[in-house]
Design a protein around this motif. Sequence first.
Motif, PDB file in Angstrom:
ATOM      1  N   SER A   1      13.619  -4.490   5.735  1.00  0.00           N
ATOM      2  CA  SER A   1      12.456  -4.542   6.652  1.00  0.00           C
ATOM      3  C   SER A   1      12.461  -5.695   7.742  1.00  0.00           C
ATOM      4  O   SER A   1      12.073  -5.421   8.832  1.00  0.00           O
ATOM      5  CB  SER A   1      11.119  -4.635   5.672  1.00  0.00           C
TER       6      SER A   1
ATOM      7  N   ARG B   1       5.383   3.132   9.952  1.00  0.00           N
ATOM      8  CA  ARG B   1       5.255   2.704   8.672  1.00  0.00           C
ATOM      9  C   ARG B   1       3.983   3.078   7.900  1.00  0.00           C
ATOM     10  O   ARG B   1       2.787   2.774   8.519  1.00  0.00           O
ATOM     11  CB  ARG B   1       5.540   1.244   8.401  1.00  0.00           C
TER      12      ARG B   1
ATOM     13  N   LEU C   1       7.988   6.979   6.087  1.00  0.00           N
ATOM     14  CA  LEU C   1       8.518   6.381   7.168  1.00  0.00           C
ATOM     15  C   LEU C   1       8.684   7.476   8.330  1.00  0.00           C
ATOM     16  O   LEU C   1       9.294   8.725   7.802  1.00  0.00           O
ATOM     17  CB  LEU C   1       9.662   5.530   7.170  1.00  0.00           C
TER      18      LEU C   1
END
Length: 302
Positions: A34, A51, A56
């Motif tokens: 991330s 997100r 996603l």
Amino acid sequence: MLTLQALRLFVQVVRDGSFTKAGRSVGLSAASVSRNVFVLEDHLGVRLINRTSRKLSLTEAGTGYFDQVEAVLRELQDANDKLSELKSEPTGTLRIHAQMGIQSLIVCAALPNFLLKYPAIHVDFLTSSNAEIDLIERNIDVDIRLGRLKDSSLVGRVLLPNEAIIVGAPGYFDGRPFPKHPTDLSEHNCLFWISDATRPIWRYREKDGAHGEVNIRGSLNSDNGFVLIDAALRGIGLILVSHLAIREHLQSDRLVWVLRDYPMARVDFDIGLYAVYQKGRRLSGKLDAFISYLADFAKGFR
């Protein structure tokens, strides 16, 4: 700072659908993945991935960027693989297909010395089909074919020029007139492929370039070229056949070339020998080695 690792992780996240799965794929923590993607977005000044707590999804900018980055990474991997292959011996399994006929005979003749030269290559050689096959569906690396390439998704490399010619045994012409023009063939016993039976015609090209057709008839048709060649050798009739397939019989005068001044064809006048493979697919070391070897080998048939 934009890094190659950040680009690769971005692509991996999109493929896997989550930071956690992407981390497992590459051996990093979800937090590390991330963080790399965040650094990439910060560098570009645009959000690439939406997100949420559940899933996603790519943003509009992310969708276009993903396609381009994935293509660049693929090209980079291909370049690296190619460089590695240049430094090492070609290896792996090579799946080859060739229709039954002269193309199969040439491959059969070339394979033993090719395998001696490249012992790390394993070959699966298939000759089960007389029809053009789907390379992707059959997982074929290269198909050795006669005739001009029609499928735009494939690439064809000419290995050997070739043409179709009319031939017959000298004894066939005992008591029969020798054809002087392609239209004279309608008065001869012309042996032809089963696929031609619904519309038995042979095509020809006049000396001025004009095309014509002649209706033919005969006592034998077959889907096996060797059957037709054997019948012609025995003086049963005339055949329209690949020059490569009967070159030795011409040299020994067991067959004579009829209507030499007129290019002939069943379907297409271009029946050269081609090595066909998928467009856009990197030419691997094993495939490049085989095509280059076969091209050199085929020169002996000219």
